[in-house]
Motif scaffolding. Sequence first.
Motif, PDB file in Angstrom:
ATOM      1  N   ARG A 141       0.841  -1.202   0.000  1.00 20.57           N
ATOM      2  CA  ARG A 141       0.000   0.000   0.000  1.00 20.57           C
ATOM      3  C   ARG A 141       0.877   1.253   0.000  1.00 20.57           C
ATOM      4  NH1 ARG A 141      -3.208  -1.732   5.269  1.00 20.57           N
ATOM      5  NH2 ARG A 141      -1.012  -2.151   5.766  1.00 20.57           N
ATOM      6  N   VAL A 142       1.980   1.204   0.743  1.00 24.52           N
ATOM      7  CA  VAL A 142       2.908   2.333   0.788  1.00 24.52           C
ATOM      8  C   VAL A 142       3.562   2.535  -0.576  1.00 24.52           C
ATOM      9  CG1 VAL A 142       5.116   3.121   1.747  1.00 24.52           C
ATOM     10  CG2 VAL A 142       3.364   2.154   3.256  1.00 24.52           C
ATOM     11  N   VAL A 143       4.008   1.433  -1.187  1.00 26.54           N
ATOM     12  CA  VAL A 143       4.698   1.527  -2.475  1.00 26.54           C
ATOM     13  C   VAL A 143       3.744   1.972  -3.577  1.00 26.54           C
ATOM     14  CG1 VAL A 143       6.036   0.248  -4.192  1.00 26.54           C
ATOM     15  CG2 VAL A 143       6.421  -0.152  -1.760  1.00 26.54           C
ATOM     16  N   SER A 144       2.505   1.515  -3.532  1.00 27.60           N
ATOM     17  CA  SER A 144       1.549   1.933  -4.565  1.00 27.60           C
ATOM     18  C   SER A 144       1.263   3.423  -4.456  1.00 27.60           C
ATOM     19  CB  SER A 144       0.252   1.125  -4.462  1.00 27.60           C
ATOM     20  OG  SER A 144      -0.446   1.408  -3.266  1.00 27.60           O
ATOM     21  N   ARG A 145       1.228   3.975  -3.231  1.00 23.09           N
ATOM     22  CA  ARG A 145       1.045   5.425  -3.080  1.00 23.09           C
ATOM     23  C   ARG A 145       2.260   6.178  -3.593  1.00 23.09           C
ATOM     24  NH1 ARG A 145      -1.776   3.810   1.749  1.00 23.09           N
ATOM     25  NH2 ARG A 145       0.128   3.963   3.006  1.00 23.09           N
ATOM     26  N   LEU A 146       3.461   5.641  -3.343  1.00 25.06           N
ATOM     27  CA  LEU A 146       4.667   6.253  -3.892  1.00 25.06           C
ATOM     28  C   LEU A 146       4.612   6.262  -5.416  1.00 25.06           C
ATOM     29  CD1 LEU A 146       7.462   4.679  -1.638  1.00 25.06           C
ATOM     30  CD2 LEU A 146       6.784   7.091  -1.678  1.00 25.06           C
ATOM     31  N   ALA A 147       4.156   5.160  -5.997  1.00 22.62           N
ATOM     32  CA  ALA A 147       4.070   5.072  -7.456  1.00 22.62           C
ATOM     33  C   ALA A 147       3.101   6.108  -8.009  1.00 22.62           C
ATOM     34  CB  ALA A 147       3.649   3.668  -7.876  1.00 22.62           C
ATOM     35  N   TRP A 186       7.627  11.189 -13.168  1.00 23.47           N
ATOM     36  CA  TRP A 186       8.545  10.057 -13.315  1.00 23.47           C
ATOM     37  C   TRP A 186       8.007   9.112 -14.387  1.00 23.47           C
ATOM     38  CZ3 TRP A 186      13.139   9.155 -10.519  1.00 23.47           C
ATOM     39  CH2 TRP A 186      13.430  10.114  -9.547  1.00 23.47           C
ATOM     40  N   ASP A 187       8.928   8.329 -14.965  1.00 21.73           N
ATOM     41  CA  ASP A 187       8.563   7.438 -16.075  1.00 21.73           C
ATOM     42  C   ASP A 187       8.346   5.986 -15.659  1.00 21.73           C
ATOM     43  OD1 ASP A 187       8.956   9.380 -18.373  1.00 21.73           O
ATOM     44  OD2 ASP A 187      10.933   9.455 -17.438  1.00 21.73           O
ATOM     45  N   GLY A 188       8.813   5.601 -14.481  1.00 20.94           N
ATOM     46  CA  GLY A 188       8.680   4.210 -14.074  1.00 20.94           C
ATOM     47  C   GLY A 188       8.908   4.015 -12.593  1.00 20.94           C
ATOM     48  N   VAL A 189       8.421   2.883 -12.100  1.00 16.82           N
ATOM     49  CA  VAL A 189       8.698   2.424 -10.736  1.00 16.82           C
ATOM     50  C   VAL A 189       9.005   0.939 -10.825  1.00 16.82           C
ATOM     51  CG1 VAL A 189       7.819   2.071  -8.410  1.00 16.82           C
ATOM     52  CG2 VAL A 189       7.221   4.156  -9.648  1.00 16.82           C
ATOM     53  N   PHE A 190      10.175   0.558 -10.332  1.00 15.55           N
ATOM     54  CA  PHE A 190      10.631  -0.828 -10.416  1.00 15.55           C
ATOM     55  C   PHE A 190      10.998  -1.314  -9.013  1.00 15.55           C
ATOM     56  CE2 PHE A 190      11.494   1.346 -14.380  1.00 15.55           C
ATOM     57  CZ  PHE A 190      10.944   0.482 -15.308  1.00 15.55           C
ATOM     58  N   VAL A 191      10.806  -2.593  -8.761  1.00 14.57           N
ATOM     59  CA  VAL A 191      11.028  -3.129  -7.412  1.00 14.57           C
ATOM     60  C   VAL A 191      11.982  -4.312  -7.449  1.00 14.57           C
ATOM     61  CG1 VAL A 191       8.739  -2.359  -6.667  1.00 14.57           C
ATOM     62  CG2 VAL A 191       9.030  -4.705  -7.490  1.00 14.57           C
ATOM     63  N   TRP A 192      12.691  -4.479  -6.340  1.00 16.76           N
ATOM     64  CA  TRP A 192      13.604  -5.616  -6.195  1.00 16.76           C
ATOM     65  C   TRP A 192      12.806  -6.901  -6.013  1.00 16.76           C
ATOM     66  CZ3 TRP A 192      18.761  -4.657  -3.213  1.00 16.76           C
ATOM     67  CH2 TRP A 192      19.333  -3.449  -3.629  1.00 16.76           C
ATOM     68  N   ASP A 193      13.435  -8.036  -6.342  1.00 16.53           N
ATOM     69  CA  ASP A 193      12.804  -9.349  -6.198  1.00 16.53           C
ATOM     70  C   ASP A 193      13.710 -10.238  -5.362  1.00 16.53           C
ATOM     71  OD1 ASP A 193      11.702 -11.862  -6.384  1.00 16.53           O
ATOM     72  OD2 ASP A 193      11.376 -11.805  -8.547  1.00 16.53           O
ATOM     73  N   HIS A 194      13.394 -10.334  -4.070  1.00 13.92           N
ATOM     74  CA  HIS A 194      14.177 -11.162  -3.150  1.00 13.92           C
ATOM     75  C   HIS A 194      13.253 -11.857  -2.162  1.00 13.92           C
ATOM     76  CE1 HIS A 194      18.310  -9.973  -4.221  1.00 13.92           C
ATOM     77  NE2 HIS A 194      17.764  -8.813  -4.529  1.00 13.92           N
ATOM     78  N   LEU A 195      13.717 -13.000  -1.662  1.00 12.61           N
ATOM     79  CA  LEU A 195      13.016 -13.700  -0.595  1.00 12.61           C
ATOM     80  C   LEU A 195      13.435 -13.176   0.768  1.00 12.61           C
ATOM     81  CD1 LEU A 195      13.207 -17.394  -1.840  1.00 12.61           C
ATOM     82  CD2 LEU A 195      11.202 -15.902  -1.828  1.00 12.61           C
ATOM     83  N   ARG A 196      14.709 -12.822   0.885  1.00  8.48           N
ATOM     84  CA  ARG A 196      15.201 -12.240   2.122  1.00  8.48           C
ATOM     85  C   ARG A 196      16.504 -11.497   1.831  1.00  8.48           C
ATOM     86  NH1 ARG A 196      17.755 -16.813   6.204  1.00  8.48           N
ATOM     87  NH2 ARG A 196      19.459 -17.550   4.875  1.00  8.48           N
ATOM     88  N   THR A 246       3.180  -6.536  -4.992  1.00  8.41           N
ATOM     89  CA  THR A 246       3.474  -5.106  -4.975  1.00  8.41           C
ATOM     90  C   THR A 246       3.286  -4.498  -6.362  1.00  8.41           C
ATOM     91  OG1 THR A 246       5.067  -5.463  -3.185  1.00  8.41           O
ATOM     92  CG2 THR A 246       5.203  -3.373  -4.387  1.00  8.41           C
ATOM     93  N   LEU A 247       3.721  -5.198  -7.402  1.00  5.57           N
ATOM     94  CA  LEU A 247       3.564  -4.695  -8.767  1.00  5.57           C
ATOM     95  C   LEU A 247       2.092  -4.613  -9.167  1.00  5.57           C
ATOM     96  CD1 LEU A 247       6.526  -6.575 -10.471  1.00  5.57           C
ATOM     97  CD2 LEU A 247       6.338  -4.093 -10.151  1.00  5.57           C
ATOM     98  N   ALA A 248       1.297  -5.562  -8.705  1.00  2.00           N
ATOM     99  CA  ALA A 248      -0.136  -5.488  -8.992  1.00  2.00           C
ATOM    100  C   ALA A 248      -0.736  -4.242  -8.347  1.00  2.00           C
ATOM    101  CB  ALA A 248      -0.839  -6.744  -8.483  1.00  2.00           C
ATOM    102  N   ALA A 249      -0.285  -3.917  -7.135  1.00  2.00           N
ATOM    103  CA  ALA A 249      -0.763  -2.703  -6.472  1.00  2.00           C
ATOM    104  C   ALA A 249      -0.341  -1.466  -7.252  1.00  2.00           C
ATOM    105  CB  ALA A 249      -0.241  -2.648  -5.035  1.00  2.00           C
ATOM    106  N   ILE A 250       0.901  -1.452  -7.753  1.00  3.72           N
ATOM    107  CA  ILE A 250       1.383  -0.330  -8.562  1.00  3.72           C
ATOM    108  C   ILE A 250       0.553  -0.188  -9.839  1.00  3.72           C
ATOM    109  CG2 ILE A 250       3.328   0.470  -9.970  1.00  3.72           C
ATOM    110  CD1 ILE A 250       5.182  -0.761  -7.842  1.00  3.72           C
ATOM    111  N   ALA A 251       0.277  -1.319 -10.484  1.00  8.18           N
ATOM    112  CA  ALA A 251      -0.469  -1.293 -11.743  1.00  8.18           C
ATOM    113  C   ALA A 251      -1.848  -0.664 -11.563  1.00  8.18           C
ATOM    114  CB  ALA A 251      -0.610  -2.711 -12.297  1.00  8.18           C
ATOM    115  N   THR A 252      -2.504  -0.961 -10.451  1.00 14.74           N
ATOM    116  CA  THR A 252      -3.857  -0.441 -10.241  1.00 14.74           C
ATOM    117  C   THR A 252      -3.861   0.991  -9.728  1.00 14.74           C
ATOM    118  OG1 THR A 252      -3.896  -1.434  -8.025  1.00 14.74           O
ATOM    119  CG2 THR A 252      -4.830  -2.729  -9.836  1.00 14.74           C
ATOM    120  N   ALA A 253      -2.722   1.456  -9.188  1.00 18.19           N
ATOM    121  CA  ALA A 253      -2.648   2.809  -8.631  1.00 18.19           C
ATOM    122  C   ALA A 253      -2.174   3.833  -9.650  1.00 18.19           C
ATOM    123  CB  ALA A 253      -1.723   2.831  -7.414  1.00 18.19           C
ATOM    124  N   THR A 254      -1.755   3.376 -10.841  1.00 26.25           N
ATOM    125  CA  THR A 254      -1.178   4.275 -11.840  1.00 26.25           C
ATOM    126  C   THR A 254      -1.820   4.039 -13.203  1.00 26.25           C
ATOM    127  OG1 THR A 254       0.591   2.674 -12.320  1.00 26.25           O
ATOM    128  CG2 THR A 254       1.056   4.360 -10.647  1.00 26.25           C
TER     129      THR A 254
END
Length: 293
Positions: free
Chosen positions: A35-41, A49-59, A73-81
């Motif tokens: 929710r925080v990242v989607s608001r940032l996006a 800005w032209d894009g928002v990209f996120v890291w992919d890690h388990l830990r 998180t990317l699904a949240a970004i997609a719906t918020a932008t």
Amino acid sequence: MSDRVSPGENQKRATAIRLRSGLWLPIFDQLADPRVVSRLAADAEAAGWDGVFVWDHLRWRAPVQQVADPWITLAAIATATERIRFGPMVTPLARRRPTKLARETATLDLLGAGRLTLGVGLGSDRFGEEWSATGEELDDRRRGQMLDESLEILGAAWSGEPVHHRGPHYTVDEITFLPRPIQRPGVPVWAAGFPGNAEPMRRAARHDGFFPVNLEHHDQLAEIVTTITGLRQGRTTDFDIVVGLAADIDPAPYVKAGATWWLTDFDPETVSLDQVRGVLRDGPVDIEGKQVP
């Protein structure tokens, strides 16, 4: 990547292109809430800005404790932008089933109306032992083979035609993956790799972009662009050169060397929400440079 164009249009744009700017976020601790990242996006989109990209890690190693799932998180970004590009930067394909990823990428591209970019790479056990702790493949050479085979399957799946694949690591027996992604012929792929390693550049040249990680100087990038240009002789589609740079580093020399995207490089162990908001408010850069043929 940049929007795809016809060969004629690409020729017109070959000498100049605006550097695109993207937030590149380790979704750890304060950024582990989608929710925080989607608001940032959404704020980044409003700020140009032209894009928002996120890291992919388990830990990740200490002091990081909380790690978010990139795909949720990317699904949240997609719906918020509505306009910005988004994607994982980067996903290590050797720990993902390519058939599952084919469904996920197509669905996410539909959700975002054709704005997904797929960043891919080998991954590493160095920073969190996430491979050894889960019994994943540790050999770099074998992971590279799995990565290339997965990309072959993804390309076939995105075509909408039945996929027939029997390889050393994966089998797909006459499965049709519908619906297709909105983007044609498929989701753009940026391949990551360390400067000086030939295989990641060859892999990238077959796709849509190269993300050289841990660049030390813009002269390195100029050498990379020369190599990539040679590997892509005869290709007329757009190609992106992506650099990750801290906000206090002047991107102009990198643009002159051929960069088409700048991603904000945050320290994953100290990044804070306030720090990201500050960089976001400062806004994207506005520089023109050359485009890789």
